[in-house]
Design a protein around this motif. Sequence first.
Motif, PDB file in Angstrom:
ATOM      1  N   ALA A  72     -29.298  11.814  49.632  1.00 45.13           N
ATOM      2  CA  ALA A  72     -28.268  11.166  49.816  1.00 45.13           C
ATOM      3  C   ALA A  72     -27.505  10.289  49.578  1.00 45.13           C
ATOM      4  N   THR A  98     -24.786   7.233  29.991  1.00 44.40           N
ATOM      5  CA  THR A  98     -25.901   8.253  28.418  1.00 44.40           C
ATOM      6  C   THR A  98     -24.018   7.456  27.703  1.00 44.40           C
ATOM      7  N   ARG A 139     -35.614  14.531  31.749  1.00 43.49           N
ATOM      8  CA  ARG A 139     -34.311  12.808  32.037  1.00 43.49           C
ATOM      9  C   ARG A 139     -35.374  12.036  32.190  1.00 43.49           C
TER      10      ARG A 139
HETATM   11  P1  AP5 Z   1     -27.014  10.624  32.494  1.00 42.64           P
HETATM   12  O1  AP5 Z   1     -26.964   9.840  31.401  1.00 42.64           O
HETATM   13  O2  AP5 Z   1     -28.102  10.290  33.058  1.00 42.64           O
HETATM   14  O3  AP5 Z   1     -26.566  11.513  33.489  1.00 42.64           O
HETATM   15  P2  AP5 Z   1     -25.304  10.408  34.956  1.00 42.64           P
HETATM   16  O4  AP5 Z   1     -24.662  11.581  35.199  1.00 42.64           O
HETATM   17  O5  AP5 Z   1     -25.516   9.512  34.458  1.00 42.64           O
HETATM   18  O6  AP5 Z   1     -26.726  10.953  36.301  1.00 42.64           O
HETATM   19  P3  AP5 Z   1     -27.300  10.520  37.277  1.00 42.64           P
HETATM   20  O7  AP5 Z   1     -28.536  11.138  37.992  1.00 42.64           O
HETATM   21  O8  AP5 Z   1     -27.578   9.052  36.706  1.00 42.64           O
HETATM   22  O9  AP5 Z   1     -26.260  10.186  37.776  1.00 42.64           O
HETATM   23  P4  AP5 Z   1     -26.221   9.980  39.142  1.00 42.64           P
HETATM   24  O10 AP5 Z   1     -25.162   9.950  39.782  1.00 42.64           O
HETATM   25  O11 AP5 Z   1     -26.851  12.024  40.475  1.00 42.64           O
HETATM   26  O12 AP5 Z   1     -26.594   8.986  39.706  1.00 42.64           O
HETATM   27  P5  AP5 Z   1     -27.110   7.362  39.884  1.00 42.64           P
HETATM   28  O13 AP5 Z   1     -27.048   6.784  39.802  1.00 42.64           O
HETATM   29  O14 AP5 Z   1     -25.027   6.772  40.040  1.00 42.64           O
HETATM   30  O15 AP5 Z   1     -27.895  12.183  31.582  1.00 42.64           O
HETATM   31  C1  AP5 Z   1     -28.820  13.132  32.608  1.00 42.64           C
HETATM   32  C2  AP5 Z   1     -29.797  13.377  30.989  1.00 42.64           C
HETATM   33  O16 AP5 Z   1     -28.906  14.321  30.241  1.00 42.64           O
HETATM   34  C3  AP5 Z   1     -30.571  12.004  30.540  1.00 42.64           C
HETATM   35  O17 AP5 Z   1     -32.140  12.564  30.436  1.00 42.64           O
HETATM   36  C4  AP5 Z   1     -29.454  12.336  28.998  1.00 42.64           C
HETATM   37  O18 AP5 Z   1     -30.692  11.603  28.073  1.00 42.64           O
HETATM   38  C5  AP5 Z   1     -29.621  13.798  28.707  1.00 42.64           C
HETATM   39  N1  AP5 Z   1     -28.411  13.871  28.368  1.00 42.64           N
HETATM   40  C6  AP5 Z   1     -26.975  13.194  28.766  1.00 42.64           C
HETATM   41  N2  AP5 Z   1     -25.929  13.707  27.981  1.00 42.64           N
HETATM   42  C7  AP5 Z   1     -26.378  14.548  27.260  1.00 42.64           C
HETATM   43  C8  AP5 Z   1     -25.797  16.133  26.936  1.00 42.64           C
HETATM   44  N3  AP5 Z   1     -24.760  16.015  25.975  1.00 42.64           N
HETATM   45  N4  AP5 Z   1     -26.770  16.682  25.901  1.00 42.64           N
HETATM   46  C9  AP5 Z   1     -27.722  16.796  26.371  1.00 42.64           C
HETATM   47  N5  AP5 Z   1     -28.363  16.240  26.790  1.00 42.64           N
HETATM   48  C10 AP5 Z   1     -27.742  15.327  27.487  1.00 42.64           C
HETATM   49  O19 AP5 Z   1     -27.357   7.613  41.752  1.00 42.64           O
HETATM   50  C11 AP5 Z   1     -28.351   7.911  42.024  1.00 42.64           C
HETATM   51  C12 AP5 Z   1     -28.546   7.791  43.902  1.00 42.64           C
HETATM   52  O20 AP5 Z   1     -28.445   6.527  44.273  1.00 42.64           O
HETATM   53  C13 AP5 Z   1     -27.447   8.585  44.495  1.00 42.64           C
HETATM   54  O21 AP5 Z   1     -27.702  10.336  44.161  1.00 42.64           O
HETATM   55  C14 AP5 Z   1     -26.959   7.371  45.962  1.00 42.64           C
HETATM   56  O22 AP5 Z   1     -28.097   7.592  47.125  1.00 42.64           O
HETATM   57  C15 AP5 Z   1     -27.245   6.157  44.830  1.00 42.64           C
HETATM   58  N6  AP5 Z   1     -25.778   5.730  45.053  1.00 42.64           N
HETATM   59  C16 AP5 Z   1     -25.464   5.544  43.515  1.00 42.64           C
HETATM   60  N7  AP5 Z   1     -24.011   4.737  43.662  1.00 42.64           N
HETATM   61  C17 AP5 Z   1     -23.574   4.921  44.730  1.00 42.64           C
HETATM   62  C18 AP5 Z   1     -22.505   5.437  45.655  1.00 42.64           C
HETATM   63  N8  AP5 Z   1     -21.166   4.585  44.729  1.00 42.64           N
HETATM   64  N9  AP5 Z   1     -22.411   5.698  46.786  1.00 42.64           N
HETATM   65  C19 AP5 Z   1     -23.335   6.024  47.669  1.00 42.64           C
HETATM   66  N10 AP5 Z   1     -24.399   6.292  47.262  1.00 42.64           N
HETATM   67  C20 AP5 Z   1     -25.118   5.738  45.555  1.00 42.64           C
END
Ligand code: AP5
Length: 215
Positions: free
Chosen positions: A57, A15, A123
Amino acid sequence: MNIILLGPPGSGKGTQAKMLMEVYTIPQISTGDILRAAVANQTALGKQAKECMHKGALVPDELVVRIVEERLKERDCGRGFILDGFPRTVAQAEALDRLNIKIEAAVNVEVGNDELMKRLTGRRTCRTCGAMYHIYFNPPRRDGVCDTCNGELYQRDDDKEETIQTRLVVYEQQTNPLISWYQKKNIVYSVDGIGTVQEIFGRITEALKKAGLSA
Ligand code: AP5
């Protein structure tokens, strides 16, 4: 202007990265988004990543490092970038160092587990334009339909309660150590991630000013 967004799953990195991208006119590089697109398109990378992501994971370091290394060579990264979800392990941070890329700020968005669980289970994301909603905190005008483009809203495969639990544990064990890793480099700026999206954005931009980074 090279920025890392640290913080647990659901802390609002995506976000906030989208808002920062507009103001600082530098791209958001979300490894999660890149991997999800690869899974959806059934590419070789997607096939390798799918199982890990489904379980909550991490995808193997070498795969993710290769993705980021290639992405950072693109022209739009010339003025800087916002890394969202990378690095996620000390090995990934070391790989970034080996690329000789100087990071000016690692913004650590702090949110407790109960709130993270609420945010992630509620979400919804637009399949067409990627806009993000929350069924309680930021609901769309029409159920299941994007306000911006009328696209279909979907729930991420890894946003089920059991998988979220795993992701939170993985965060604690593998990603949280990066905070002290970057503290040693004196570039960690921790911000309270509770409040409205705008309030948190204000805290992050203030923190970036302290780091000498202005829009
Ligand atoms: P959002 O902004 O989507 O939060 P986020 O921190 O981006 O959450 P993610 O779940 O996307 O992070 P993540 O790190 O687990 O996932 P990623 O895609 O990187 O907000 C979440 C919700 O809250 C939304 O509905 C939003 O509207 C709401 N919200 C936001 N701000 C708010 C506020 N102030 N108040 C209320 N509500 C609010 O990774 C996914 C997977 O990919 C991992 O599990 C892994 O398998 C893989 N992966 C990705 N990167 C790597 C890496 N570098 N190494 C290894 N595997 C990786």
